[in-house]
Design a protein around this motif. Structure first.
Motif, PDB file in Angstrom:
ATOM      1  N   ALA A  98       0.850  -1.201   0.000  1.00 37.41           N
ATOM      2  CA  ALA A  98       0.000   0.000   0.000  1.00 37.41           C
ATOM      3  C   ALA A  98       0.881   1.245   0.000  1.00 37.41           C
ATOM      4  O   ALA A  98       0.639   2.210   0.710  1.00 37.41           O
ATOM      5  CB  ALA A  98      -0.944   0.006   1.197  1.00 37.41           C
ATOM      6  N   GLY A  99       1.927   1.183  -0.814  1.00 35.04           N
ATOM      7  CA  GLY A  99       2.895   2.264  -0.899  1.00 35.04           C
ATOM      8  C   GLY A  99       4.312   1.717  -0.810  1.00 35.04           C
ATOM      9  O   GLY A  99       4.511   0.521  -0.569  1.00 35.04           O
ATOM     10  N   THR A 100       5.287   2.582  -0.991  1.00 36.53           N
ATOM     11  CA  THR A 100       6.702   2.212  -0.927  1.00 36.53           C
ATOM     12  C   THR A 100       7.415   3.120   0.053  1.00 36.53           C
ATOM     13  O   THR A 100       7.185   4.330   0.066  1.00 36.53           O
ATOM     14  CB  THR A 100       7.362   2.342  -2.321  1.00 36.53           C
ATOM     15  N   ALA A 101       8.278   2.561   0.878  1.00 38.94           N
ATOM     16  CA  ALA A 101       8.987   3.334   1.900  1.00 38.94           C
ATOM     17  C   ALA A 101       9.793   4.466   1.291  1.00 38.94           C
ATOM     18  O   ALA A 101      10.367   4.331   0.208  1.00 38.94           O
ATOM     19  CB  ALA A 101       9.899   2.413   2.699  1.00 38.94           C
ATOM     20  N   GLU A 102       9.862   5.599   2.002  1.00 39.69           N
ATOM     21  CA  GLU A 102      10.705   6.708   1.557  1.00 39.69           C
ATOM     22  C   GLU A 102      12.161   6.399   1.853  1.00 39.69           C
ATOM     23  O   GLU A 102      13.056   6.808   1.112  1.00 39.69           O
ATOM     24  CB  GLU A 102      10.280   8.001   2.265  1.00 39.69           C
ATOM     25  N   ASN A 103      12.402   5.659   2.952  1.00 37.89           N
ATOM     26  CA  ASN A 103      13.761   5.307   3.361  1.00 37.89           C
ATOM     27  C   ASN A 103      13.760   3.874   3.891  1.00 37.89           C
ATOM     28  O   ASN A 103      12.965   3.533   4.758  1.00 37.89           O
ATOM     29  CB  ASN A 103      14.254   6.273   4.455  1.00 37.89           C
ATOM     30  N   GLY A 104      14.622   3.033   3.381  1.00 41.03           N
ATOM     31  CA  GLY A 104      14.659   1.646   3.839  1.00 41.03           C
ATOM     32  C   GLY A 104      13.500   0.843   3.288  1.00 41.03           C
ATOM     33  O   GLY A 104      13.081   1.013   2.143  1.00 41.03           O
ATOM     34  N   HIS A 105      12.948  -0.041   4.148  1.00 47.93           N
ATOM     35  CA  HIS A 105      11.859  -0.923   3.724  1.00 47.93           C
ATOM     36  C   HIS A 105      10.530  -0.588   4.403  1.00 47.93           C
ATOM     37  O   HIS A 105       9.475  -0.714   3.801  1.00 47.93           O
ATOM     38  CB  HIS A 105      12.216  -2.384   4.029  1.00 47.93           C
ATOM     39  N   ASN A 106      10.605  -0.188   5.675  1.00 48.43           N
ATOM     40  CA  ASN A 106       9.384   0.016   6.461  1.00 48.43           C
ATOM     41  C   ASN A 106       8.927   1.469   6.459  1.00 48.43           C
ATOM     42  O   ASN A 106       9.731   2.394   6.355  1.00 48.43           O
ATOM     43  CB  ASN A 106       9.615  -0.409   7.915  1.00 48.43           C
ATOM     44  N   PHE A 107       7.624   1.650   6.598  1.00 50.04           N
ATOM     45  CA  PHE A 107       7.045   2.960   6.875  1.00 50.04           C
ATOM     46  C   PHE A 107       5.777   2.740   7.686  1.00 50.04           C
ATOM     47  O   PHE A 107       5.363   1.588   7.897  1.00 50.04           O
ATOM     48  CB  PHE A 107       6.788   3.753   5.587  1.00 50.04           C
ATOM     49  N   VAL A 108       5.182   3.796   8.203  1.00 54.17           N
ATOM     50  CA  VAL A 108       4.069   3.631   9.136  1.00 54.17           C
ATOM     51  C   VAL A 108       2.831   4.387   8.698  1.00 54.17           C
ATOM     52  O   VAL A 108       2.896   5.326   7.890  1.00 54.17           O
ATOM     53  CB  VAL A 108       4.455   4.080  10.569  1.00 54.17           C
ATOM     54  N   GLU A 109       1.704   3.939   9.254  1.00 52.44           N
ATOM     55  CA  GLU A 109       0.436   4.654   9.123  1.00 52.44           C
ATOM     56  C   GLU A 109      -0.113   4.799  10.533  1.00 52.44           C
ATOM     57  O   GLU A 109      -0.050   3.851  11.331  1.00 52.44           O
ATOM     58  CB  GLU A 109      -0.540   3.859   8.259  1.00 52.44           C
ATOM     59  N   LEU A 110      -0.635   5.964  10.861  1.00 51.14           N
ATOM     60  CA  LEU A 110      -1.123   6.222  12.223  1.00 51.14           C
ATOM     61  C   LEU A 110      -2.616   5.959  12.379  1.00 51.14           C
ATOM     62  O   LEU A 110      -3.264   6.528  13.242  1.00 51.14           O
ATOM     63  CB  LEU A 110      -0.801   7.669  12.621  1.00 51.14           C
ATOM     64  N   ASP A 111      -3.145   5.081  11.537  1.00 49.04           N
ATOM     65  CA  ASP A 111      -4.557   4.708  11.627  1.00 49.04           C
ATOM     66  C   ASP A 111      -4.691   3.236  11.264  1.00 49.04           C
ATOM     67  O   ASP A 111      -5.366   2.872  10.300  1.00 49.04           O
ATOM     68  CB  ASP A 111      -5.398   5.589  10.698  1.00 49.04           C
ATOM     69  N   GLY A 112      -4.025   2.385  12.078  1.00 52.72           N
ATOM     70  CA  GLY A 112      -4.102   0.949  11.820  1.00 52.72           C
ATOM     71  C   GLY A 112      -5.510   0.422  12.041  1.00 52.72           C
ATOM     72  O   GLY A 112      -6.139  -0.129  11.133  1.00 52.72           O
ATOM     73  N   TYR A 113      -6.003   0.589  13.262  1.00 51.80           N
ATOM     74  CA  TYR A 113      -7.386   0.237  13.594  1.00 51.80           C
ATOM     75  C   TYR A 113      -8.136   1.434  14.162  1.00 51.80           C
ATOM     76  O   TYR A 113      -9.355   1.413  14.294  1.00 51.80           O
ATOM     77  CB  TYR A 113      -7.419  -0.915  14.601  1.00 51.80           C
ATOM     78  N   TYR A 159      -7.745   3.835   7.714  1.00 50.97           N
ATOM     79  CA  TYR A 159      -7.007   4.279   6.528  1.00 50.97           C
ATOM     80  C   TYR A 159      -6.503   5.695   6.773  1.00 50.97           C
ATOM     81  O   TYR A 159      -7.307   6.571   7.121  1.00 50.97           O
ATOM     82  CB  TYR A 159      -7.891   4.261   5.282  1.00 50.97           C
ATOM     83  N   GLY A 160      -5.199   5.908   6.601  1.00 46.44           N
ATOM     84  CA  GLY A 160      -4.677   7.241   6.883  1.00 46.44           C
ATOM     85  C   GLY A 160      -3.384   7.555   6.149  1.00 46.44           C
ATOM     86  O   GLY A 160      -2.941   6.808   5.278  1.00 46.44           O
ATOM     87  N   THR A 161      -2.792   8.677   6.520  1.00 46.47           N
ATOM     88  CA  THR A 161      -1.546   9.165   5.928  1.00 46.47           C
ATOM     89  C   THR A 161      -0.377   8.248   6.283  1.00 46.47           C
ATOM     90  O   THR A 161      -0.331   7.682   7.372  1.00 46.47           O
ATOM     91  CB  THR A 161      -1.268  10.590   6.441  1.00 46.47           C
ATOM     92  N   SER A 162       0.566   8.114   5.357  1.00 46.20           N
ATOM     93  CA  SER A 162       1.786   7.330   5.589  1.00 46.20           C
ATOM     94  C   SER A 162       2.924   8.252   6.023  1.00 46.20           C
ATOM     95  O   SER A 162       2.990   9.409   5.607  1.00 46.20           O
ATOM     96  CB  SER A 162       2.195   6.599   4.306  1.00 46.20           C
TER      97      SER A 162
END
Length: 210
Positions: A69-84, A172-175
């Motif tokens: 659901a997107g590609t990391a800006e740096n490295g492999h991981n990135f986050v979303e602050l609206d998991g549940y 669903y939220g911002t990455s």
């Protein structure tokens, strides 16, 4: 004499690079071994305190994605602050009173998500000083990462950065990715760095001519 000047220039470059080190722990969330192409939620993330957006309630977990659901800006991981639900992450870091600092991070819309579900508020607290910035949907359907920077002068030996989701709490939220906090070099240090680079360039040119 040439060797001494060159070594001094290298020392200036090294000192400036050290001053620019990230004061935040795991700003790109790479310490989490999230399998490629998957996501999961974590209540414990190195360096970060994870809560619901109100800052007091226990979160069901920070959503960490490895290029899904997107590609990391740096490295492999990135986050979303609206998991549940809308969440908040917070981290304290050491600062020197009176010194200038810069917080930076990258954010991106999540593709295919309504604008009302996106948005965030980022805050830095240092002593009595408070700096905040917020943003809603960019409107590019997640086509690119966008950089945010926040500058502040430390008023205490420990400052606190936090960021929370502000859109509709619907999963669903911002990455976000690549959070950094760095000390801003003093003007004298910048001058020394520039002088060092000039000396290195002059030495290299002389070597080419000879």
């Amino acid at each position: 004499m040439k060797k001494i000047i060159t070594l001094a220039a290298l020392a200036a470059v090294s000192a400036t690079a050290s001053a620019a080190g990230n004061l935040l722990v795991d700003g790109s969330f790479e310490s989490i071994a999230q399998p490629a192409g998957t996501w999961n939620t974590y209540t414990s993330v190195p360096g970060w305190v994870v809560t619901k957006a109100n800052g007091t309630a226990t979160s069901t977990g920070l959503e960490i994605r490895d290029n899904i659901a997107g590609t990391a800006e740096n490295g492999h991981n990135f986050v979303e602050l609206d998991g549940y639900e809308n969440d908040k992450i917070t981290q304290s870091f050491a600062t020197t009173i009176g010194k200038d600092y810069e917080i930076s991070f990258w954010f991106a819309d999540r593709a295919g998500v309504a604008p009302g579900s996106l948005g965030f508020l980022a805050t830095v607290v240092s002593g009595s000083g408070v700096s905040a910035t917020g943003f809603g949907a960019v409107g590019d359907n997640g086509a690119a990462w966008h950089l945010i920077t926040m500058d502040f002068t430390a008023e205490s030996a420990s400052s606190v950065f936090s960021i929370k989701a502000t859109g509709t709490s619907d999963g669903y939220g911002t990455s976000f990715d690549n959070f950094q906090a760095v000390a801003v070099p003093e003007p004298a240090s910048l001058g020394l760095f520039a002088a060092g680079m000039a000396v290195l360039g002059f030495t290299a040119r002389r070597r080419r001519v000879q």
